[in-house]
Design an enzyme around this catalytic site. Structure first.
Site, mmCIF file in Angstrom:
data_model
loop_
_atom_site.group_PDB
_atom_site.id
_atom_site.type_symbol
_atom_site.label_atom_id
_atom_site.label_comp_id
_atom_site.label_asym_id
_atom_site.label_seq_id
_atom_site.Cartn_x
_atom_site.Cartn_y
_atom_site.Cartn_z
ATOM 1 N N ASP A 92 -24.048 11.753 -7.806
ATOM 2 C CA ASP A 92 -24.903 11.574 -6.630
ATOM 3 C C ASP A 92 -25.793 12.788 -6.422
ATOM 4 O O ASP A 92 -26.949 12.670 -6.022
ATOM 5 C CB ASP A 92 -24.055 11.328 -5.372
ATOM 6 C CG ASP A 92 -23.402 9.954 -5.417
ATOM 7 O OD1 ASP A 92 -23.828 9.125 -6.244
ATOM 8 O OD2 ASP A 92 -22.458 9.730 -4.644
ATOM 9 N N LEU A 138 -0.844 -4.916 7.766
ATOM 10 C CA LEU A 138 0.463 -5.212 8.353
ATOM 11 C C LEU A 138 1.000 -4.010 9.098
ATOM 12 O O LEU A 138 0.778 -2.869 8.711
ATOM 13 C CB LEU A 138 1.457 -5.569 7.241
ATOM 14 C CG LEU A 138 1.232 -6.878 6.497
ATOM 15 C CD1 LEU A 138 2.097 -6.932 5.249
ATOM 16 C CD2 LEU A 138 1.546 -8.056 7.410
ATOM 17 N N GLU A 171 9.488 -11.465 1.297
ATOM 18 C CA GLU A 171 8.806 -11.380 -0.003
ATOM 19 C C GLU A 171 8.502 -9.934 -0.371
ATOM 20 O O GLU A 171 8.303 -9.097 0.513
ATOM 21 C CB GLU A 171 7.511 -12.206 0.050
ATOM 22 C CG GLU A 171 6.716 -11.966 1.320
ATOM 23 C CD GLU A 171 5.661 -13.051 1.566
ATOM 24 O OE1 GLU A 171 4.559 -12.880 1.046
ATOM 25 O OE2 GLU A 171 5.951 -14.044 2.284
ATOM 26 N N LYS A 173 6.560 -6.643 -1.271
ATOM 27 C CA LYS A 173 5.211 -6.172 -0.945
ATOM 28 C C LYS A 173 4.651 -5.532 -2.213
ATOM 29 O O LYS A 173 5.083 -4.456 -2.628
ATOM 30 C CB LYS A 173 5.272 -5.147 0.192
ATOM 31 C CG LYS A 173 3.922 -4.697 0.667
ATOM 32 C CD LYS A 173 4.065 -3.885 1.952
ATOM 33 C CE LYS A 173 2.734 -3.497 2.555
ATOM 34 N NZ LYS A 173 1.863 -2.741 1.688
ATOM 35 N N LYS A 371 9.033 -1.035 4.843
ATOM 36 C CA LYS A 371 8.716 -0.126 3.726
ATOM 37 C C LYS A 371 9.977 0.507 3.132
ATOM 38 O O LYS A 371 10.929 0.782 3.839
ATOM 39 C CB LYS A 371 7.788 1.007 4.226
ATOM 40 C CG LYS A 371 6.461 0.523 4.781
ATOM 41 C CD LYS A 371 5.573 -0.107 3.730
ATOM 42 C CE LYS A 371 4.845 0.909 2.904
ATOM 43 N NZ LYS A 371 3.639 1.446 3.504
ATOM 44 N N CYS A 465 -2.245 31.225 -22.675
ATOM 45 C CA CYS A 465 -2.105 29.792 -22.912
ATOM 46 C C CYS A 465 -0.919 29.531 -23.837
ATOM 47 O O CYS A 465 -0.856 30.088 -24.929
ATOM 48 C CB CYS A 465 -3.390 29.258 -23.527
ATOM 49 S SG CYS A 465 -3.221 27.564 -24.101
#
Ligand code: IVH
Length: 743
Positions: A92, A138, A171, A173, A371, A465
């Site tokens: 952008d 929900l 059910e 989620k 949850k 490294c």
């Protein structure tokens, strides 16, 4: 530069080294995420920092040409190849810069301007779809009490008798992204994402590529309009296989199955979506002429008859006890489901009651999401490993004594970064708490201090490294420590080689990403210089599949054609952090030769180290137009690493970077090397240097035989003396301004 010993233990066989090849099961997903690193992101997508209005027409035209090229390149990668190399924000910024320059120089708008192309902006990728029935979310329940309260609220609201039975559907989620599928007379006509719930994106063609979604509903009862709602998701196995494929092709890898599903669905080119293994479960509806049943369960049955997949674990339950049993059962089986779920949803079964209850703010009163808590466990941190990503980032991870968390055996967890380890004071030997939440990467939450062994010492993050031994540095403000040995580091080698041969670098015909990857894999090339020694392996090349005498001859000729190369391309090809094309061009223009740049960069870190304001070479580097401290530091770090210097030496034995053309200025100082010393009264030192560059002169920090002119102000000392000794022309500020035409 001091070099502490490397305390890193390399990956055990099949651990992180080849983790991208392990796809079955859950654990390897975690591993693959931790070890894949991120796709290569171009380090310098930014453009000139000069405000568009301050550019000269020449500069503006040059930048517009470059932006048109660069943006077209990114568009190709994003839209056609699905492998963007810069972030959306950086992209952008390029388009914004282009628009700003075009606004300031409308005469210079190019025929191939990105602003004239339609539909390229990612934010406007899809047509919008207004949902006729809002797609809401929900309310959450976190424990049994919340669930009991939910049912009690329903009873109260509906004023039910105590003995009246309340049936619900229960059910899983699904952790994916919701989609709305509009069927008219049973034919799939439009599909949309949720968007903000009111307006979503039109992804009809993409959704039509998903096998689970029928193009036409079977049977009857769906009426003139039936809008199915459900979840698009990806299984663990498909996600791991896709990531492996993406990584092998150098394309974007995804953090988890949900992101992967979302990224795959929101593709502009439906053939890409078609190649991604997406699935769908229906769990609701939006606009419908008339529901085919009186209950939620009845509608699910109808949907199944019409050919729509619903989750096989859905059940109809009638009491809080049954609900809790269902929840426990699903939670226990969660790990072996093969796809991510983040809870269980209960919905009141009777639709007439649902209508009476209606909605409160953004959620229905008749449904709730129960949850799963984030799963936690404690175990012993046996070691801290360091993974080197393909961009050189050093990422720490925990090697854990294997522990089961929510049914999944966890052996590794992320430690995020150096600061995080220090902040939590995580030590090898500690007992740590780990958590596996919705996302699949487990994390170390903290330390159980009571259990800390006496001998546990604070962790010292390596400053070299672990993959190649080059020094690893942190830039100001960055949490990540990075390896500076890009040219030789095996963890970064392929990416660097691909960059080295890329179009705006060495641009070697016939040597692209595919060939470089294959040659590297087979040990033909490990560092850039090896490309120029490929002729020594001519026979071996001809014997390779897909190659023959002529094609190898052409390749070697294309390589030879690049033994002389423009300095800016050469610098860009080195892949120095933050040195993109623009910066490379500026460095080339300023230093003129590679030797001068290298000498300047090496001197800039001597003797007191980089950033020392007293160091003239550092000042010179930092003052090159558009460079600044961050880039200068990256350049200094690059040349400070002996392994990079060796790789550059090897390359320079094969290749000759050409002297950079000076700006074609005709001022009396063009082509001259100028040194400013003493104090200046009418301008700052930086302004004076910028003016010199504008006029085609080169500025230097110290006086030598190569100096043509010294501009001395009051207080000039040793440099003035040296100039006099060497017989170099010395002028004052007023004379300088006069010569510059600004006196
Ligand atoms: S019902 C009016 N059922 O969860 C609400 N949603 O947190 C309709 N989800 O946006 C949603 N599985 O993307 C429902 N069995 C299920 C679900 C489910 C996953 C997602 C859905 C929704 C989000 C709400």
């Amino acid at each position: 530069m001091p070099r502490p010993a490397v305390s890193w233990r390399g990956p055990a066989d099949g651990e992180f080294g080849d983790c991208t090849r392990r796809v079955a099961g859950y654990d390897p997903i975690v591993l693959s995420l931790l070890c894949l690193g991120v796709p290569p992101m171009s380090s310098d997508p930014s453009t000139s920092t000069k405000p568009a209005g301050d550019l000269t027409p020449d500069e503006a035209a040059g930048e517009l040409a470059r932006l048109a090229d660069e943006i077209a390149d990114h568009d190709r990668r994003y839209y056609r190849e699905d492998s963007p190399t810069i972030s959306d924000a950086a992209y952008d910024a390029l388009r914004r810069r282009n628009a700003e320059i075009e606004a300031a120089f409308p005469d210079l708008i190019r025929a191939d301007s990105p602003s004239r192309r339609v539909g390229a902006a990612p934010s406007e990728k899809f047509a919008k779809v207004r949902h006729r029935v809002a797609m809401l979310s929900l309310d959450n329940a976190f424990d049994e009490q919340d669930v009991t309260d939910f049912i009690a609220r329903i009873r109260r609201f509906l004023r039910l008798e105590p003995d009246e039975e309340v049936a619900l559907t229960a059910e899983p989620k699904i952790d994916g992204l919701s989609a709305a599928l509009r069927y008219e007379d049973g034919v799939f006509v439009q599909g949309a994402t949720r968007g903000d719930g009111e307006v979503g994106e039109d992804v009809t063609r993409n959704l039509s590529t998903i096998d689970d979604i029928p193009r036409r509903l079977k049977g009857s009862g769906f009426g003139r309009v039936f809008e199915v709602r459900g979840e698009v998701y990806m299984t663990h196995a498909d996600f791991a296989a896709l990531n492996e494929r993406q990584a092998a092709e150098g394309k974007q890898v995804f953090a988890n199955p949900r992101n992967s599903a979302a990224g795959s669905l929101r593709q502009l080119d439906p053939s890409i979506t078609a190649s991604r293994p997406l699935r769908f479960f229906a769990y609701g509806w939006g606009e419908v002429e008339a529901p085919p049943a009186e209950t939620q369960w009845g509608v699910y049955e109808a949907m199944r008859e019409w050919g729509l997949p619903t989750n096989p674990l859905m059940r109809r339950v009638k009491s809080v006890e049954e609900i809790i049993a269902f929840y426990a059962e699903i939670e226990a089986g969660r790990a072996s489901l093969g796809y991510d779920i983040d809870g269980v949803v209960y919905k009141l079964d009777r639709l007439d009651w649902q209508r009476r209850l209606g909605f409160v703010s953004r959620s229905p009163r008749w449904a709730v999401a129960h949850k799963f808590p984030a799963e936690q466990a404690t175990t012993v941190l046996e070691d801290i490993g360091i993974n080197v990503g393909r961009t050189g980032a050093l990422t720490p991870f925990a090697r854990l004594r294997p522990v089961t968390v929510g049914g999944v055996v966890v052996r590794t967890a992320t430690l995020h970064n150096e600061d995080e380890i220090a902040r939590k004071d995580i030590r090898i030997g500690d007992t740590v708490t780990i958590q596996r939440a919705g996302d699949v990467i487990p994390q170390v939450l903290g330390v159980v201090l009571d259990k800390r062994p006496k001998e546990a010492a604070p962790f010292e993050f390596p400053t070299v490294c672990p993959a190649c031994g080059s020094h690893a540095v942190r830039e100001g403000g960055e949490a990540v420590r990075r390896c500076t040995g890009g040219l030789i580091c095996p963890a970064q080698a392929v990416e660097r080689l691909i960059h080295f041969v890329s179009r705006n670098a060495f641009d070697i015909e016939g040597l692209g990403e595919k060939q470089v990857t294959a040659f590297h894999q087979d040990g033909l090339i490990a560092q850039p210089a090896d490309i120029f020694r490929l002729h020594e392996q001519r026979d071996g090349l001809i014997a390779r599949e897909g190659w023959a005498e002529t094609s190898v001859g052409n390749l070697l000729a294309a390589i030879d054609a690049r033994r002389e190369i423009d300095l800016n391309r050469f610098i860009f090809a080195l892949g120095i952090r933050h040195v993109g094309e623009t910066t490379a061009r500026r460095l080339a223009r300023h230093y003129g030769t590679f030797e001068a740049l290298r000498a300047g960069a090496e001197e800039a870190q001597m003797p007191e180290g980089k950033g020392d304001p007293g160091n003239e070479a550092w000042q010179e580097l930092v003052n090159v137009e558009g460079i600044g401290a961050v880039v200068a530091e990256a350049v200094v770090d690059f040349f400070a690493e002996p392994k990079n210097r060796e790789a550059v030496d090897a390359l320079c034995a094969e290749v000759r970077p050409l002297e950079a053309a000076r700006p074609a200025a005709t001022s009396p100082v063009s082509g001259k090397t100028v040194v400013f010393t003493g104090s200046l009264e009418r301008m700052t030192r930086d302004e004076a240097k910028a003016m010199a560059e504008r006029l085609g002169a080169r500025t230097a920090g110290s006086v030598s035989a190569k100096t043509d002119l010294v501009v001395a102000g009051p207080g000039a000392g040793s440099k003035l003396k040296k100039a006099e000794e060497l017989g170099i022309e010395v002028i004052d500020e007023a004379e300088w301004l006069a010569r510059a035409g600004e006196g």
